[in-house]
Scaffold this motif. Structure first.
Motif, PDB file in Angstrom:
ATOM      1  N   TYR A 164       9.645  48.692  65.922  1.00 47.01           N
ATOM      2  CA  TYR A 164       8.729  47.586  65.672  1.00 47.01           C
ATOM      3  C   TYR A 164       8.814  46.528  66.774  1.00 47.01           C
ATOM      4  O   TYR A 164       9.875  46.263  67.323  1.00 47.01           O
ATOM      5  N   ILE A 165       7.664  45.934  67.068  1.00 47.68           N
ATOM      6  CA  ILE A 165       7.597  44.821  68.005  1.00 47.68           C
ATOM      7  C   ILE A 165       7.347  43.571  67.159  1.00 47.68           C
ATOM      8  O   ILE A 165       6.252  43.356  66.653  1.00 47.68           O
ATOM      9  N   TYR A 166       8.372  42.749  67.002  1.00 51.03           N
ATOM     10  CA  TYR A 166       8.331  41.636  66.052  1.00 51.03           C
ATOM     11  C   TYR A 166       7.570  40.436  66.621  1.00 51.03           C
ATOM     12  O   TYR A 166       8.158  39.395  66.934  1.00 51.03           O
ATOM     13  N   ILE A 167       6.255  40.585  66.693  1.00 52.34           N
ATOM     14  CA  ILE A 167       5.436  39.512  67.251  1.00 52.34           C
ATOM     15  C   ILE A 167       5.321  38.325  66.299  1.00 52.34           C
ATOM     16  O   ILE A 167       4.934  37.234  66.704  1.00 52.34           O
ATOM     17  N   TRP A 168       5.627  38.520  65.012  1.00 52.09           N
ATOM     18  CA  TRP A 168       5.542  37.431  64.036  1.00 52.09           C
ATOM     19  C   TRP A 168       6.893  36.742  63.843  1.00 52.09           C
ATOM     20  O   TRP A 168       6.998  35.780  63.088  1.00 52.09           O
ATOM     21  N   GLY A 169       7.932  37.252  64.479  1.00 54.41           N
ATOM     22  CA  GLY A 169       9.266  36.691  64.320  1.00 54.41           C
ATOM     23  C   GLY A 169      10.195  37.681  63.648  1.00 54.41           C
ATOM     24  O   GLY A 169       9.784  38.441  62.774  1.00 54.41           O
ATOM     25  N   GLY A 170      11.456  37.683  64.058  1.00 52.78           N
ATOM     26  CA  GLY A 170      12.414  38.597  63.461  1.00 52.78           C
ATOM     27  C   GLY A 170      13.034  39.507  64.510  1.00 52.78           C
ATOM     28  O   GLY A 170      12.831  39.305  65.716  1.00 52.78           O
ATOM     29  N   PRO A 171      13.795  40.503  64.061  1.00 51.73           N
ATOM     30  CA  PRO A 171      14.030  40.860  62.656  1.00 51.73           C
ATOM     31  C   PRO A 171      14.978  39.888  61.956  1.00 51.73           C
ATOM     32  O   PRO A 171      15.863  39.323  62.588  1.00 51.73           O
ATOM     33  N   PHE A 172      14.741  39.734  60.643  1.00 54.13           N
ATOM     34  CA  PHE A 172      15.561  38.841  59.840  1.00 54.13           C
ATOM     35  C   PHE A 172      16.375  39.639  58.828  1.00 54.13           C
ATOM     36  O   PHE A 172      15.903  40.646  58.293  1.00 54.13           O
ATOM     37  N   ASN A 173      17.589  39.162  58.560  1.00 57.05           N
ATOM     38  CA  ASN A 173      18.481  39.791  57.599  1.00 57.05           C
ATOM     39  C   ASN A 173      18.474  38.967  56.319  1.00 57.05           C
ATOM     40  O   ASN A 173      18.596  37.743  56.353  1.00 57.05           O
ATOM     41  N   ALA A 174      18.314  39.626  55.173  1.00 62.90           N
ATOM     42  CA  ALA A 174      18.216  38.912  53.901  1.00 62.90           C
ATOM     43  C   ALA A 174      19.447  38.053  53.628  1.00 62.90           C
ATOM     44  O   ALA A 174      19.332  36.924  53.126  1.00 62.90           O
ATOM     45  N   TYR A 175      20.629  38.544  53.960  1.00 62.72           N
ATOM     46  CA  TYR A 175      21.853  37.773  53.732  1.00 62.72           C
ATOM     47  C   TYR A 175      21.817  36.453  54.505  1.00 62.72           C
ATOM     48  O   TYR A 175      22.172  35.396  53.972  1.00 62.72           O
ATOM     49  N   ASP A 176      21.389  36.537  55.759  1.00 60.17           N
ATOM     50  CA  ASP A 176      21.354  35.330  56.598  1.00 60.17           C
ATOM     51  C   ASP A 176      20.340  34.310  56.077  1.00 60.17           C
ATOM     52  O   ASP A 176      20.633  33.106  56.022  1.00 60.17           O
ATOM     53  N   GLU A 177      19.148  34.780  55.709  1.00 54.79           N
ATOM     54  CA  GLU A 177      18.086  33.862  55.305  1.00 54.79           C
ATOM     55  C   GLU A 177      18.363  33.215  53.950  1.00 54.79           C
ATOM     56  O   GLU A 177      17.958  32.078  53.707  1.00 54.79           O
ATOM     57  N   LEU A 178      19.069  33.921  53.075  1.00 56.12           N
ATOM     58  CA  LEU A 178      19.378  33.369  51.753  1.00 56.12           C
ATOM     59  C   LEU A 178      20.572  32.423  51.780  1.00 56.12           C
ATOM     60  O   LEU A 178      20.890  31.795  50.762  1.00 56.12           O
ATOM     61  N   SER A 179      21.194  32.293  52.935  1.00 54.82           N
ATOM     62  CA  SER A 179      22.372  31.427  53.041  1.00 54.82           C
ATOM     63  C   SER A 179      22.026  29.953  52.802  1.00 54.82           C
ATOM     64  O   SER A 179      22.915  29.150  52.506  1.00 54.82           O
ATOM     65  N   ILE A 180      20.733  29.586  52.903  1.00 53.49           N
ATOM     66  CA  ILE A 180      20.348  28.192  52.675  1.00 53.49           C
ATOM     67  C   ILE A 180      20.610  27.762  51.228  1.00 53.49           C
ATOM     68  O   ILE A 180      20.669  26.565  50.928  1.00 53.49           O
TER      69      ILE A 180
ATOM     70  N   MET B 143      14.575  32.436  43.916  1.00 55.21           N
ATOM     71  CA  MET B 143      14.966  32.753  45.298  1.00 55.21           C
ATOM     72  C   MET B 143      14.168  33.939  45.824  1.00 55.21           C
ATOM     73  O   MET B 143      13.738  33.955  46.988  1.00 55.21           O
ATOM     74  N   ARG B 144      13.964  34.919  44.967  1.00 52.72           N
ATOM     75  CA  ARG B 144      13.194  36.107  45.390  1.00 52.72           C
ATOM     76  C   ARG B 144      11.747  35.732  45.715  1.00 52.72           C
ATOM     77  O   ARG B 144      11.185  36.193  46.708  1.00 52.72           O
ATOM     78  N   ALA B 145      11.155  34.880  44.861  1.00 50.31           N
ATOM     79  CA  ALA B 145       9.779  34.437  45.099  1.00 50.31           C
ATOM     80  C   ALA B 145       9.685  33.702  46.429  1.00 50.31           C
ATOM     81  O   ALA B 145       8.738  33.906  47.206  1.00 50.31           O
ATOM     82  N   TRP B 146      10.658  32.838  46.691  1.00 49.78           N
ATOM     83  CA  TRP B 146      10.669  32.108  47.969  1.00 49.78           C
ATOM     84  C   TRP B 146      10.801  33.069  49.144  1.00 49.78           C
ATOM     85  O   TRP B 146      10.074  32.944  50.146  1.00 49.78           O
ATOM     86  N   PHE B 147      11.706  34.022  49.022  1.00 48.46           N
ATOM     87  CA  PHE B 147      11.946  34.949  50.129  1.00 48.46           C
ATOM     88  C   PHE B 147      10.693  35.763  50.441  1.00 48.46           C
ATOM     89  O   PHE B 147      10.295  35.886  51.610  1.00 48.46           O
ATOM     90  N   LEU B 148      10.069  36.327  49.407  1.00 53.36           N
ATOM     91  CA  LEU B 148       8.907  37.185  49.626  1.00 53.36           C
ATOM     92  C   LEU B 148       7.669  36.401  50.057  1.00 53.36           C
ATOM     93  O   LEU B 148       6.715  36.981  50.559  1.00 53.36           O
ATOM     94  N   GLU B 149       7.686  35.100  49.844  1.00 54.26           N
ATOM     95  CA  GLU B 149       6.592  34.267  50.333  1.00 54.26           C
ATOM     96  C   GLU B 149       6.739  33.994  51.827  1.00 54.26           C
ATOM     97  O   GLU B 149       5.763  33.718  52.520  1.00 54.26           O
ATOM     98  N   ASN B 150       7.970  34.092  52.316  1.00 53.61           N
ATOM     99  CA  ASN B 150       8.253  33.766  53.718  1.00 53.61           C
ATOM    100  C   ASN B 150       8.569  34.962  54.602  1.00 53.61           C
ATOM    101  O   ASN B 150       8.489  34.863  55.823  1.00 53.61           O
ATOM    102  N   TYR B 151       8.912  36.092  53.986  1.00 59.59           N
ATOM    103  CA  TYR B 151       9.287  37.275  54.762  1.00 59.59           C
ATOM    104  C   TYR B 151       8.613  38.499  54.170  1.00 59.59           C
ATOM    105  O   TYR B 151       8.316  38.554  52.972  1.00 59.59           O
ATOM    106  N   GLU B 152       8.364  39.495  55.025  1.00 57.48           N
ATOM    107  CA  GLU B 152       7.742  40.714  54.558  1.00 57.48           C
ATOM    108  C   GLU B 152       8.286  41.921  55.307  1.00 57.48           C
ATOM    109  O   GLU B 152       8.884  41.794  56.386  1.00 57.48           O
TER     110      GLU B 152
END
Length: 252
Positions: free
Chosen positions: A57-73, A33-42
């Motif tokens: 920060y100006i999130y031109i690449w997308g975000g901000p994302f919360n780790a709890y929300d993204e790992l819910s998949i 899960m950590r490998a997947w997360f760090l491949e998709n978020y930084e």
């Protein structure tokens, strides 16, 4: 009735069904899960523009994302406490994340523009000359403060553009500098691969360097200064930090 197929995630170009996580140990679940997360978020500090006047920060690449929300998949395939533990660890590393995906079409066009113009020092001088010409204009009142803000941004942009264009153009146009960069950059030194991949890695090294350089924040002098020194043998002035602080470009 056919069983419904499990959703999948992609790690290093390989599709992994989420149902596979049910057969993994807790340690394997956490690691994958950590490998997947760090491949998709930084961490946005890596390459996200920062503007203090805009509130951060100006999130031109997308975000901000919360780790709890993204790992819910992974819910339903991985125990909740494992997901919560990883989310907590990632949130301690960085409270808010941005997307690690990059718009390749834009980067290719940008790189082509950089490599087509090797008069980056002239372009820098022209930009500064234009700033000085505008400063000489007779502008007063509130408009003057607004003008100074615009010129401040122009100077920072000119410095960043020069540092990036000069380095990228020089390194990607000369095999000796390209090799020096790869051999002396600590982030590339950490990379490992199988012997069977050596020719594939060799063929793709220039693209990998290109992607890395285009992702850099060229006002981050703590990182840019050593790159210039190690690769090009260029030393920055010792008192550069004082000027950079004045420009709010960072510190050395």
């Amino acid at each position: 009735m056919e069983a419904e197929e499990s959703p999948t995630i992609t790690i290093e170009f390989t599709e992994v069904p989420l149902s596979d996580f049910e057969d993994m140990s807790r340690e394997e679940q956490m690691e994958t899960m950590r490998a997947w997360f760090l491949e998709n978020y930084e961490d946005p500090v890596e390459r996200t523009p920062y503007e203090s006047r805009e509130g951060g920060y100006i999130y031109i690449w997308g975000g901000p994302f919360n780790a709890y929300d993204e790992l819910s998949i992974f819910g339903g395939y991985v125990p909740d406490d494992v997901i919560e533990k990883l989310a907590h660890d990632l949130s301690m590393e960085c409270p808010e994340w941005t997307s690690a995906a990059k718009p390749s079409d834009y980067e290719d066009d940008y790189l082509e523009l950089i490599l087509s113009d090797n008069e980056y020092f002239k372009s820098f001088n022209d930009s500064i000359e234009h700033v000085n010409e505008i400063l000489a204009a007779d502008v007063g009142g509130a408009a003057q403060a607004h003008l100074y803000g615009l010129l401040y941004t122009s100077v920072i942009t000119a410095v960043e553009t020069y540092l990036s264009d000069a380095f990228i153009n020089t390194v990607l146009s000369d095999s000796a500098y390209l090799r020096a960069f790869v051999e002396r950059n600590p982030e590339f030194a950490k990379k490992t691969f199988k012997l069977s991949e050596v020719f594939l890695k060799h063929e793709g090294i220039k693209d990998e360097v290109k992607d890395y350089l285009l992702s850099q924040l060229w006002h981050n002098m703590k990182k840019i200064k050593p790159m210039y020194k190690a690769t090009l043998g260029v030393s920055f002035p010792e008192d550069l930090g004082r000027y950079l602080k004045q420009l709010k470009l960072g510190t050395i």
